[in-house]
Design a protein around this motif. Structure first.
Motif: not given
Length: 410
Positions: A126-140
């Motif tokens: 999940t963290d990897e995919m959020l980062d991949l689409v330009g959304l910071d996992p810690s924020l979203y």
């Protein structure tokens, strides 16, 4: 598709696929045959009601074909349990289709959970995919869909569709409900992702310009999903198969050539760039004595965040406190049409270009774009003259044209 892309997708073959509904005289989709190469983006484009979405949904059996055969990676899709099939095919729709009562992390991790991944692996993915689409996992991660903008929701939808690493991604007008600027950014993001991932993507749209921008191949569909032309964007623009396809291409085919070229295809310029933690004196020195010079301030990941000039630096103590937020940027994956629109929105007639992960890559100037447009127009005129000469020599020019337009429509 870039020559350097690693292909993780598989070939999809539709053979004589038909969908008929009880009580309707004509089939919604009539006898469609098409080969979608592994690792390519194939765009189905056509008017509302032509059957393009029905055709796509038969691939993952959200709609069951009445007759015909569909293979995915050589395997008969109709012999697989529909639920199991859908878990191996990513699916992204308009307005993202996120579950409102689930957090962003729960939405993204849903399919990996259904297929039995361990919680730790789901969390990492999940963290990897959020980062991949330009959304910071810690924020979203812990936010809910209602707390995101339309463009952010669409990014989450793409992350969810890709979370279980499917070889095939189906996209049903995924960017149709967002504003034009966000739409362009999402298109760029998809091209960036595809350059990294090499999936087989079937993309449905009514927007021919979007089809030209995204597709390795375009299938222009008429009524009942009949394939009017199936070819590369370049071939469709240069040689429309018939008047209906020509109507889709519309006027200004030469200008649409800008949609075929990417920012990465032309030489970029540079301006001074400094990280936020570097000194004001360093930026001032880099700008030199030119009163019109300007530079870019980068964050810790070398992403452009503000631009600055000598006026901003006067009496400034830190680069964290100066500058103007960056306006519309383009990526190396963006088209020259996108770049032109970004340039027209900027006062300094220069657009900032970012790379695969949003890092600074250079700038593109109006002068460079004008030179490229001149080259395109010159080449277009040259090709037109060649076509005219060939037509004069060939007593039956339609023969050659038919060979071009039907050769790839397998």
């Amino acid at each position: 598709m870039s020559e350097n892309t690693t292909v993780s997708g598989v070939e999809i073959v539709l053979e004589n696929v038909t969908k008929s509904y009880p009580g309707q005289k004509d089939a919604a989709v009539d006898n469609v045959s098409m080969t979608i190469p592994a690792g390519e983006v194939v765009v189905l484009v056509g008017p509302s009601g032509c059957g393009k979405t029905t055709t796509m949904r038969m691939i993952n059996r959200l709609i069951e074909p009445t007759s015909g055969r569909i293979t995915i990676g050589g395997e008969d899709a109709l012999s697989i349990n529909p639920n199991e099939l859908r878990r191996t095919i990513g699916y992204s729709i308009q307005q993202a289709g996120l579950f409102p009562h689930m957090t962003i992390a729960e939405n993204v991790g849903m399919v990996p959970g259904l297929i039995g991944w361990k919680k730790s692996r789901i969390s990492d993915r999940t963290d990897e995919m959020l980062d991949l689409v330009g959304l910071d996992p810690s924020l979203y991660r812990e936010r809910y869909p209602r707390q995101l903008s339309g463009g952010q929701q669409q990014r989450v939808g793409v992350a969810r569709a890709l979370a279980a690493d499917p070889p095939v991604l189906l996209m049903d007008e995924p960017f149709g409900a967002v504003d034009p600027i966000t739409r362009g950014l999402l298109q760029d993001e998809l091209m960036r992702l595809q350059a990294e991932l090499g999936k087989t993507i079937v993309f449905v749209t009514r927007d021919f310009d979007e089809a030209v921008k995204l597709g390795d191949r375009i299938a222009v569909l008429g009524n009942q999903s009949r394939i009017l032309q199936f070819d590369t964007p370049e071939a469709v623009l240069a040689n429309p198969a018939d008047d209906t396809v020509a109507g889709f291409v519309g006027s200004g085919a030469a200008l649409k050539q800008l949609t075929l070229m990417r920012v990465r295809d032309i030489e970029l310029s540079d301006v001074p760039v400094m990280g936020e933690d570097e000194s004001v004196e360093s930026m001032s020195t880099a700008l030199g004595r030119d009163p019109e010079a300007w530079g870019i301030i980068l964050d810790a990941r070398r992403r452009p965040i503000r631009w600055t000039d000598r006026r901003h630096l006067t009496n400034a103590k830190s680069l964290r406190d100066v500058g103007v937020p960056m306006g519309e940027m383009v990526s190396t994956q963006s088209t020259l049409q996108d770049a032109l629109e970004a340039l027209l929105a900027e006062g300094n007639a220069t657009a900032t270009v970012t790379g695969k992960r949003g890092e600074y890559a250079g700038t593109i100037t109006i002068e460079a774009l004008i030179d490229t447009i001149k080259t395109i127009r010159s080449q277009h005129a040259h090709d037109h003259d060649d076509d005219h000469d060939n037509t004069a020599e060939d007593p039956d020019p339609d023969v050659a044209r038919n060979d071009v337009t039907t050769g790839n429509a397998s």
